[in-house]
Design an enzyme around this catalytic site. Structure first.
Site, PDB file in Angstrom:
ATOM      1  N   CYS A 263      31.653  46.147 -77.357  1.00 34.29           N
ATOM      2  CA  CYS A 263      30.387  45.766 -77.852  1.00 34.29           C
ATOM      3  C   CYS A 263      30.383  44.561 -78.222  1.00 34.29           C
ATOM      4  CB  CYS A 263      29.480  46.696 -78.453  1.00 34.29           C
ATOM      5  SG  CYS A 263      27.805  45.976 -78.896  1.00 34.29           S
TER       6      CYS A 263
ATOM      7  N   MET B 238      24.272  41.292 -73.675  1.00 37.76           N
ATOM      8  CA  MET B 238      25.095  41.781 -74.213  1.00 37.76           C
ATOM      9  C   MET B 238      26.141  40.881 -74.964  1.00 37.76           C
ATOM     10  SD  MET B 238      23.695  43.490 -71.451  1.00 37.76           S
ATOM     11  CE  MET B 238      25.203  43.160 -69.987  1.00 37.76           C
TER      12      MET B 238
END
Length: 396
Positions: free
Chosen positions: A104, A318
């Site tokens: 992430c 993201m």
């Protein structure tokens, strides 16, 4: 009647970039969850509140979106010249599944601040005032991230004037360097373009043959042209996420792209790989109104990008996909580069549903193969709550 008491585990709830997650020190987890396996997954699922057939994660720390259904485990690094090891778990909302297949990028911004505050970084590496350089080993993908964490009076600085579209309030800027971001996935080695091509013809049953740039950088990502799938690149979440046929189409593209990239052998395996690869669609600059009401002019951006995450259109972008965007934009001839106008470039500013983001990358060819030494972008991070998270004692 006997009742199982709850247990409490030291934890910190943090925002990193446009995501939120529950952070743990490895040493604080129950012994059975200190190693990978069913016990760890069961614990993290219960912490977040999954699987939840209602899709709300009411009985846990999750926020019922891919951006807020996340967990992080940090430990002192086992790697030379690194401070901490960072392991990321993307928790499914409606299934009993934790995906460990990728990083992430947004929560990467919170790793350095957490590690410093949790006593996992050598105090001698932390200035009283200035910027602490935290060397992070991203254990999911085997890559190095360098976090530049502002320090004031010996403590992590969290407040500041840095603005990040997709986050309501300002905070301190944390610059991230993703070193050698081409992912090393099983079956594709270190190839940035696993098919060997900058653009492929991707046959997708029920959709057609799409031009696609499939890249392993930051996170495995499949880029397609917005126009080819019936979009403009200015869409916000509701335009996609309220359309079940559109969501099914993107998942089909993702499955067939994953096979072509060598990430899975058969499309049926995509169900066990929800976090990666990502699917994104690109378009040339155009004006639009972001989800916050902010006006984004065509002259504000080099291109438009919208990306899918865990089966839904992401509300912003993201962080790992931003690395893929910056990397692909730096390589002449990719769909991302062409949408940005083509040619050589070391940075792009792209438009996403919440506004804009700038990401830089420097690409070069070595022995005929494209390589990128690092990608750079800025995020922010902040502790939201710290103490203990509680779960029933028979969770794992």
């Amino acid at each position: 009647m006997a009742h199982v008491p709850q247990i409490k585990i030291p934890a910190t709830y943090m925002r990193g970039g446009t995501s939120k997650g529950v952070f743990f020190r490895l040493q604080d987890l129950p012994e059975a969850a200190q190693v990978p396996g069913a016990a760890r997954d069961a614990l993290l699922l219960r912490v977040i509140g999954s699987p939840d057939p209602y899709g709300k994660q009411i009985d846990g720390m999750g926020g019922a979106t891919s951006s807020t259904s996340k967990t992080v485990i940090i430990s002192k690094s086992s790697k030379p010249d690194h401070d901490v090891d960072y392991l990321f778990g993307q928790v499914s909302i409606d299934k009993a599944f934790v995906d460990w297949s990728g990083n992430c990028g947004n929560l990467s911004a919170a790793v350095g601040p957490f590690a410093i505050s949790a006593g996992l970084v050598d105090p001698g590496r932390i200035p009283h005032n200035g910027v602490a350089v935290v060397r992070i080993w991203q254990a999911n993908i085997g890559k190095t991230i360098i976090g530049h964490v502002p320090i004031t009076d010996g403590a992590v600085q969290e407040t500041g004037s840095f603005e990040l579209d997709g986050v309501t309030f300002t905070a301190a800027e944390v610059q991230l360097e993703f070193l050698d971001p081409a992912a090393e996935e099983e079956g594709v080695g270190g190839a940035m373009f696993p098919t060997g091509n900058l653009i492929d013809d991707l046959d997708v049953p029920g959709v057609g043959t799409l031009k696609a740039t499939m890249i392993n950088a930051g996170i495995p990502t499949i880029f397609v042209d917005a126009e080819a799938i019936g979009y403009k690149g200015t869409e916000l979440q509701d335009a996609i996420n309220s359309d079940d046929k559109a969501l099914a189409k993107f998942e089909t593209i993702r499955a067939h792209g994953a096979v072509r990239m060598g990430l899975i052998k058969h499309i049926d395996e995509i169900a066990t790989r929800q976090h990666t690869p990502k699917v994104a669609f690109v378009a040339r600059p155009a004006g639009y109104v972001a989800s916050s009401g902010k006006q984004v002019a065509a002259t504000d951006v080099d291109l438009l990008v919208r990306a899918m995450s865990m089966g839904k259109l992401h509300h912003a972008m993201m962080g790992t996909a931003a690395v893929a965007i910056g990397t692909a934009a730096a390589i002449p001839g990719t769909l991302v580069n062409l949408a940005a106008g083509g040619g050589e470039r070391q940075a792009v500013r792209f438009g996403h549903p919440s506004g804009t983001l700038r990401v830089g990358a420097e690409a070069s060819q070595v022995d005929g193969e494209w390589v990128v030494k690092k990608a750079i972008m800025s995020r922010s991070a902040r502790v939201l709550m710290e103490g203990w998270v509680r779960v029933p004692g028979d969770t794992f």
